[in-house]
Design an enzyme around this catalytic site. Structure first.
Site, PDB file in Angstrom:
ATOM      1  CD  GLN A 170       3.029 -14.415  18.100  1.00 19.24           C
ATOM      2  OE1 GLN A 170       3.732 -15.060  18.737  1.00 19.24           O
ATOM      3  NE2 GLN A 170       2.650 -14.820  16.818  1.00 19.24           N
ATOM      4  CG  ASP A 316       5.121 -10.916  10.225  1.00 13.62           C
ATOM      5  OD1 ASP A 316       6.148 -11.453  11.192  1.00 13.62           O
ATOM      6  OD2 ASP A 316       3.746 -10.926  10.741  1.00 13.62           O
ATOM      7  CE  LYS A 343       8.772 -12.344  14.256  1.00 15.15           C
ATOM      8  NZ  LYS A 343       7.536 -12.245  14.993  1.00 15.15           N
TER       9      LYS A 343
HETATM   10  C1  S3P Z   1       1.498 -11.632  15.337  1.00 15.19           C
HETATM   11  C2  S3P Z   1       2.559 -10.961  15.887  1.00 15.19           C
HETATM   12  C3  S3P Z   1       3.826 -10.812  15.541  1.00 15.19           C
HETATM   13  C4  S3P Z   1       3.934 -11.476  14.028  1.00 15.19           C
HETATM   14  C5  S3P Z   1       3.140 -12.681  13.869  1.00 15.19           C
HETATM   15  C6  S3P Z   1       1.822 -12.468  14.223  1.00 15.19           C
HETATM   16  C7  S3P Z   1       0.247 -11.697  16.041  1.00 15.19           C
HETATM   17  O1  S3P Z   1       4.488 -11.791  16.439  1.00 15.19           O
HETATM   18  O2  S3P Z   1       5.446 -11.723  13.692  1.00 15.19           O
HETATM   19  O3  S3P Z   1       3.235 -13.012  12.691  1.00 15.19           O
HETATM   20  O4  S3P Z   1      -0.745 -11.957  15.296  1.00 15.19           O
HETATM   21  O5  S3P Z   1       0.069 -11.349  17.135  1.00 15.19           O
HETATM   22  P1  S3P Z   1       5.282 -11.200  17.575  1.00 15.19           P
HETATM   23  O6  S3P Z   1       3.977 -10.664  18.543  1.00 15.19           O
HETATM   24  O7  S3P Z   1       5.868 -12.160  18.400  1.00 15.19           O
HETATM   25  O8  S3P Z   1       6.292 -10.065  17.591  1.00 15.19           O
END
Ligand code: S3P
Length: 428
Positions: A170, A316, A343
């Site tokens: 993210q 996840d 989370k």
């Molecule tokens: C996601 C990245 C992950 C994941 C989330 C979706 C994304 O989070 O846990 O459900 O779409 O980039 P993080 O990037 O915070 O690890």
């Protein structure tokens, strides 16, 4: 708050299922199509609440987005035509919307405010806000802009080199988006491999970026052009039925058209290591995303250690993997997963608390959990804690418990898998 009670033990799961579209890719498809010029048609879009938060954000900025079932027609007019929302944007429960949109909103030439629900308001935003501020972003928010609500003044950002402090797709994606809307080049150096959907999908919208090992470089000012996309099935949703089939006696399940991106397929690796009867074949590529069918049948599982590099690849899926571990012979150790604490809920606490209520031998660690498998589980009242993946883990648990399982606050499952109970019933 609605609840559901599921009868315990089933004869076994059999048949085929197609899980809804991938959540991460659905968010990105909306963002890129809304920034692009032209009409993009997105099929098999995930019609879960989280992805509609991203849709609504762009509607508030003037983008016409038509919906018909799981197909979206996004009539982008390019970045320049986006207009300032007159009301605050509600990111709901969606961390992906909050982080990725922070990258976008920082670079748009107008003022925006955004907020989230109770859970999202507790999740750290400084991981995106601080590097965005280094690019010149003007962001104000609660607790030195570490938490929502946030206000973005919108300004011209300068491209720069970021060495990420957290391992997060993210954050990487937020900075690449900010970089795309900035002056100059932006390089993001990852702390470890994370899901690479942003890097794989942006070129389909005509954007050039360079990936060299852990470094991704993007030049600002590139225009995006519309692109049609069929979203692969979400492996994070498929994971619930993979584990369900592995732990329920007399099961044989095929999950069709699942995205098997190598930065996301850790659940398959983990189940293989546990000795599960699982196999898959990749039959198509959608753009650069591999898609295939996964077959799983009842398995004798063994405890394993899940740690290090593999964690980001199945972050996840840890709640459902923990349930699998309760049905395995021996000990399963999950470590290096402290990210679970921030989370949708503290997933280490939520998993341990719920599985303990069923009589599992499970202990929390700061960065994971230790599960001693092989104990029969009893029924009980479980709490989703408002977290979709905890709610689905609780539902799958009922397949192996001695008594019925009641799930409190089951509604949250709509965040990522609206037809979950329908699909579970089909397979039962
Ligand atoms: C996601 C990245 C992950 C994941 C989330 C979706 C994304 O989070 O846990 O459900 O779409 O980039 P993080 O990037 O915070 O690890």
């Amino acid at each position: 708050m609605s609840e559901v009670t599921l009868e315990s033990k089933t004869k076994g799961l059999s048949g085929e299922v197609r899980v809804p579209g991938d959540k991460s890719i659905s968010h990105r498809a909306v963002i890129f199509s809304s920034l692009a010029e032209g009409t993009s048609t997105i099929t098999n879009f995930l019609t879960g609440e989280d992805c509609f938060r991203t849709v609504e954000a762009f509607r508030q900025m003037g983008v016409n987005i038509e919906e018909e079932g799981s197909t979206l027609k996004i009539h982008g007019q390019g970045v320049q035509k986006l207009t300032a929302p007159t009301q605050p944007i509600n990111f709901g429960n969606s961390g992906t919307t909050a982080r990725l949109m922070s990258g976008v909103l920082s670079a748009l030439p107008f003022f925006t405010t955004a907020y989230g629900d109770e859970s999202l308001s507790k999740r750290p935003m400084d991981r995106v806000v601080l590097p965005l501020k280094e690019m010149g972003a003007v962001i104000h928010g609660r607790n030195s802009s570490s938490f929502l609500p946030l206000a973005f003044s919108g300004t011209t950002l300068r491209g720069m080199r970021h060495e990420l402090k957290v391992r997060s797709a993210q954050v990487k994606s937020a900075l690449l988006l900010a970089g795309l809307l900035s002056e100059g080049d932006t390089t993001v150096v990852e702390k470890g491999v994370t899901r690479d959907h942003t890097e794989k999908l942006l070129p389909q919208y005509g954007v050039d970026l360079e990936v060299k090992g852990s470094e991704i470089t993007i030049s600002g000012g590139q225009a995006l052009s519309a692109s049609d996309l069929q979203v692969p099935g979400d492996i994070s949703s498929a994971a619930f039925f993979m584990v369900a089939a592995a732990i329920t006696p007399g099961s044989e399940v095929t999950i069709r058209d699942v995205g098997l991106n190598e930065t996301r397929n850790g659940i398959v690796t983990a189940l293989e290591r546990m000795g599960a009867s699982i196999d898959y074949d990749i039959h198509t590529y959608i753009g650069d995303e591999p898609v295939g069918d996964v077959r799983v049948s009842t398995s004798t599982l063994e405890g394993v250690t899940i740690e290090g590099e593999l964690i980001a690849n199945l972050i996840d899926e840890i709640p459902i993997l923990a349930l699998a571990a309760t049905q395995a012979e021996g000990e399963t150790v999950i470590k290096d997963a402290e990210e679970l604490r921030v989370k949708e809920t503290d997933r280490i606490y939520a998993v341990v608390e719920n599985l303990k209520r069923l009589g599992a031998d499970i202990e929390a660690r700061d960065d994971g959990m230790v599960i001693k498998g092989g104990r029969a589980l009893n029924g009980g009242v479980l709490d989703s804690f408002g977290d979709h993946r905890i709610g689905m883990m609780a539902a799958i648990a009922s397949l192996v418990t001695e008594g019925p399982v009641t799930i409190l606050d089951k509604e949250c499952i709509n965040i990522s898998y609206p037809p979950f109970f329908e699909h579970l019933d089909q397979l039962r």
